[in-house]
Scaffold this motif. Structure first.
Motif, mmCIF file in Angstrom:
data_model
loop_
_atom_site.group_PDB
_atom_site.id
_atom_site.type_symbol
_atom_site.label_atom_id
_atom_site.label_comp_id
_atom_site.label_asym_id
_atom_site.label_seq_id
_atom_site.Cartn_x
_atom_site.Cartn_y
_atom_site.Cartn_z
ATOM 1 N N HIS A 81 73.396 23.060 74.402
ATOM 2 C CA HIS A 81 72.353 22.554 73.521
ATOM 3 C C HIS A 81 71.920 23.648 72.552
ATOM 4 C CE1 HIS A 81 71.158 19.306 76.668
ATOM 5 N NE2 HIS A 81 72.356 19.154 76.187
ATOM 6 N N VAL A 82 71.630 23.211 71.339
ATOM 7 C CA VAL A 82 71.163 24.145 70.315
ATOM 8 C C VAL A 82 69.807 23.686 69.807
ATOM 9 C CG1 VAL A 82 73.465 24.871 69.586
ATOM 10 C CG2 VAL A 82 72.384 22.933 68.471
ATOM 11 N N SER A 83 69.108 24.623 69.261
ATOM 12 C CA SER A 83 67.787 24.330 68.723
ATOM 13 C C SER A 83 67.825 24.515 67.213
ATOM 14 C CB SER A 83 66.791 25.275 69.393
ATOM 15 O OG SER A 83 65.709 25.528 68.581
ATOM 16 N N SER A 130 65.272 24.173 63.596
ATOM 17 C CA SER A 130 63.873 24.147 63.162
ATOM 18 C C SER A 130 63.688 23.012 62.152
ATOM 19 C CB SER A 130 63.507 25.502 62.541
ATOM 20 O OG SER A 130 62.156 25.494 62.164
ATOM 21 N N ASN A 135 63.636 15.686 67.153
ATOM 22 C CA ASN A 135 63.120 16.865 67.851
ATOM 23 C C ASN A 135 62.982 16.642 69.356
ATOM 24 O OD1 ASN A 135 63.049 18.743 65.769
ATOM 25 N ND2 ASN A 135 61.034 18.075 65.084
ATOM 26 N N GLN A 136 63.115 15.405 69.802
ATOM 27 C CA GLN A 136 63.081 15.107 71.241
ATOM 28 C C GLN A 136 64.478 15.009 71.843
ATOM 29 O OE1 GLN A 136 60.550 11.730 72.102
ATOM 30 N NE2 GLN A 136 59.141 12.322 70.477
ATOM 31 N N ALA A 189 68.511 16.302 72.598
ATOM 32 C CA ALA A 189 69.288 17.518 72.872
ATOM 33 C C ALA A 189 70.438 17.560 71.870
ATOM 34 C CB ALA A 189 69.819 17.485 74.300
#
Length: 163
Positions: free
Chosen positions: A5-7, A9, A120-121, A123
């Motif tokens: 998983h990556v995040s 912004s 944003n919720q 994965a």
């Protein structure tokens, strides 16, 4: 093998500024309107998918329906309002028509807010298969439009962004 998983912004203002600049490219605008009018596509969803493609991330197959479902709340209202504005175009003064367009933009921004909250919720993972914009164009039957959306887009970082 599971994907890492990556995040990213993703904020409403970041997506909105990207959308304004990307949609401001003449060929992109024409392709978006074609996707909307000929293939019943959602331009805000396409713009979100393009932003995700630019970040080189993707939505898991099992989460795709969640993104489409989050549009349900605003899509019917936006479609109805857009139809009403088009019908009223001739009898409205230029000032009233511009105000109607401004209100429609507010509805568009609310829809983008719903999309941002939804994504944003989820994965997200690194993209290693077909881009999301290509997948969406193919899903709608507008594969030929992808030739416009495949081009990389350089965001103008001088544009105002307030997170």
């Amino acid at each position: 093998m599971t994907k890492e998983h990556v995040s990213v912004s993703l904020t409403l203002e970041r997506l909105w500024q990207f959308s304004l600049q990307y949609y401001g490219v003449h060929e992109v605008k024409q392709a978006c309107l074609n996707l909307q009018n000929q293939f019943k596509g959602n331009v805000n969803l396409l713009l979100l998918l393009k932003w995700l493609d630019e970040q080189q991330v993707t939505i898991a197959e099992q989460d795709w329906h969640k993104v489409e479902e989050c549009l349900g709340r605003s899509e019917a209202l936006l479609q109805s309002y857009r139809e009403l504005r088009r019908k009223l175009k001739q009898p409205l003064t230029d000032t009233l028509y511009r105000e109607a367009l401004q209100f429609e933009l507010q509805l568009e921004k609310q829809q983008q807010s719903d999309l941002v909250d939804c994504v944003n919720q989820l994965a997200l993972t690194h993209a290693d298969d077909q881009p999301l914009t290509r997948r969406y164009c193919c899903q709608l039957g507008g594969e030929h439009l992808y030739s416009i959306f495949i081009r990389p887009f350089k965001l103008n970082l001088d544009a105002k962004e307030s997170d």
